[in-house]
Scaffold this motif. Structure first.
Motif, PDB file in Angstrom:
ATOM      1  N   HIS A 147       8.080 108.122   6.303  1.00 23.30           N
ATOM      2  CA  HIS A 147       8.102 106.676   6.074  1.00 23.30           C
ATOM      3  C   HIS A 147       9.501 106.064   5.972  1.00 23.30           C
ATOM      4  O   HIS A 147       9.695 104.908   6.326  1.00 23.30           O
ATOM      5  CB  HIS A 147       7.273 106.312   4.828  1.00 23.30           C
ATOM      6  CG  HIS A 147       7.967 106.572   3.529  1.00 23.30           C
ATOM      7  ND1 HIS A 147       8.212 107.833   3.047  1.00 23.30           N
ATOM      8  CD2 HIS A 147       8.484 105.722   2.603  1.00 23.30           C
ATOM      9  CE1 HIS A 147       8.843 107.748   1.896  1.00 23.30           C
ATOM     10  NE2 HIS A 147       9.021 106.478   1.591  1.00 23.30           N
ATOM     11  N   ASP A 148      10.480 106.829   5.490  1.00 19.57           N
ATOM     12  CA  ASP A 148      11.840 106.269   5.337  1.00 19.57           C
ATOM     13  C   ASP A 148      12.813 106.833   6.369  1.00 19.57           C
ATOM     14  O   ASP A 148      14.027 106.851   6.127  1.00 19.57           O
ATOM     15  CB  ASP A 148      12.365 106.582   3.924  1.00 19.57           C
ATOM     16  CG  ASP A 148      11.928 105.531   2.897  1.00 19.57           C
ATOM     17  OD1 ASP A 148      11.538 104.417   3.301  1.00 19.57           O
ATOM     18  OD2 ASP A 148      11.981 105.828   1.686  1.00 19.57           O
ATOM     19  N   HIS A 162      14.084  98.734   7.489  1.00 23.98           N
ATOM     20  CA  HIS A 162      13.823 100.149   7.768  1.00 23.98           C
ATOM     21  C   HIS A 162      12.348 100.462   8.019  1.00 23.98           C
ATOM     22  O   HIS A 162      12.035 101.457   8.675  1.00 23.98           O
ATOM     23  CB  HIS A 162      14.357 101.034   6.622  1.00 23.98           C
ATOM     24  CG  HIS A 162      13.496 101.044   5.408  1.00 23.98           C
ATOM     25  ND1 HIS A 162      13.451 100.020   4.492  1.00 23.98           N
ATOM     26  CD2 HIS A 162      12.605 101.966   4.967  1.00 23.98           C
ATOM     27  CE1 HIS A 162      12.589 100.319   3.542  1.00 23.98           C
ATOM     28  NE2 HIS A 162      12.061 101.495   3.802  1.00 23.98           N
ATOM     29  N   HIS A 170       4.780  99.813   4.693  1.00 26.49           N
ATOM     30  CA  HIS A 170       4.969 100.492   3.404  1.00 26.49           C
ATOM     31  C   HIS A 170       5.874  99.717   2.456  1.00 26.49           C
ATOM     32  O   HIS A 170       5.876  99.966   1.254  1.00 26.49           O
ATOM     33  CB  HIS A 170       5.476 101.933   3.592  1.00 26.49           C
ATOM     34  CG  HIS A 170       6.953 102.093   3.727  1.00 26.49           C
ATOM     35  ND1 HIS A 170       7.601 102.128   4.943  1.00 26.49           N
ATOM     36  CD2 HIS A 170       7.929 102.232   2.795  1.00 26.49           C
ATOM     37  CE1 HIS A 170       8.894 102.291   4.737  1.00 26.49           C
ATOM     38  NE2 HIS A 170       9.125 102.346   3.445  1.00 26.49           N
ATOM     39  N   ASP A 213       4.688 105.765  -2.538  1.00 23.43           N
ATOM     40  CA  ASP A 213       6.104 105.406  -2.594  1.00 23.43           C
ATOM     41  C   ASP A 213       6.489 104.898  -3.997  1.00 23.43           C
ATOM     42  O   ASP A 213       7.644 104.959  -4.397  1.00 23.43           O
ATOM     43  CB  ASP A 213       6.361 104.321  -1.538  1.00 23.43           C
ATOM     44  CG  ASP A 213       7.806 104.275  -1.055  1.00 23.43           C
ATOM     45  OD1 ASP A 213       8.557 105.225  -1.300  1.00 23.43           O
ATOM     46  OD2 ASP A 213       8.162 103.269  -0.411  1.00 23.43           O
TER      47      ASP A 213
HETATM   48 FE   LIG Z   1      10.939 102.611   2.333  1.00 24.36          FE
END
Ligand SMILES: [Fe+2]
Ligand SMILES: [Fe+2]
Length: 201
Positions: A63-64, A97, A123, A141
């Motif tokens: 996800h990041d 991002h 997200h 998260d």
């Molecule tokens: Fe993130």
């Protein structure tokens, strides 16, 4: 250092070793640990709430993926694939991002799973009408083991009550936090907030 995986998480960690390798090169050590922690938490939540554990693990892991890229690189990637940012997105770098990550997974890593790509895209902002996988990533998260913000224990309790309750708490937390910091709030976040408040009142 990595979080300790259990159950099928150990198998997924091995199966996705190629992605872990890519992440270890793209991310700082702290973000790398965070990504593995979110994968582990997303797996746990998927198991608890009847989602696909493998997809949840992978969404958490990736996800990041673009978060440690220079902002200009993130914008370049978005431009390259014709993504136009709206006004709030333009002014809030933290949101880039998520959009960049979704594009990177699809176009650069050739990931074909639209559910995972969509979970990565939303997200950060959330949105109204989120899928189960989107909710699980959004919440993982917040509650992964590396998190230590003030209020994290309340959020961890909330996520074990129900996804709906936790989404409500997480969105209230986000809206309050952004307001206090005098930061813009994305329309998708406000739509998500309106939805959970309406449902639960
Ligand atoms: Fe993130
Ligand atoms: Fe994250």
């Amino acid at each position: 250092m990595e979080p300790i995986f259990f159950g099928k998480g150990i198998e997924y960690r091995k199966e996705f070793a190629n992605y872990v390798e890519i992440l270890s090169e793209r991310l700082t050590e702290k973000r790398f640990f965070h990504s593995l922690s979110v994968a582990k938490e997303a797996y746990r939540l998927a198991e608890k709430y009847g989602a696909d554990t493998k997809k949840a693990f992978l969404a958490g892991l990736l996800h990041d993926i673009c978060k440690d890229d220079e902002p200009n690189l993130q914008l370049q990637l978005l431009n390259e694939f014709g993504i136009i940012l709206d006004t709030v997105e333009k002014s809030a770098r933290k949101l880039w991002h998520a959009r960049a990550g979704a594009v990177y997974l699809k176009e650069k890593l050739c990931l074909t799973d639209d559910e995972i790509i969509s979970a990565v895209r939303y997200h950060t902002t959330a949105r109204a009408g989120m899928s189960l996988l989107e909710k699980i990533l959004y919440l993982a998260d917040f509650t992964s083991e590396d998190r230590d913000y003030s209020g994290v224990e309340d959020m961890r309790r909330a996520v074990d009550v129900s996804l709906e309750h936790a989404m409500r708490e997480a969105l209230i937390f986000t809206v309050v936090d952004l307001s206090e910091k005098r930061m813009p709030i994305h329309t998708d976040t406000l739509d998500a907030y309106r939805e959970v408040v309406r449902v639960s009142s």
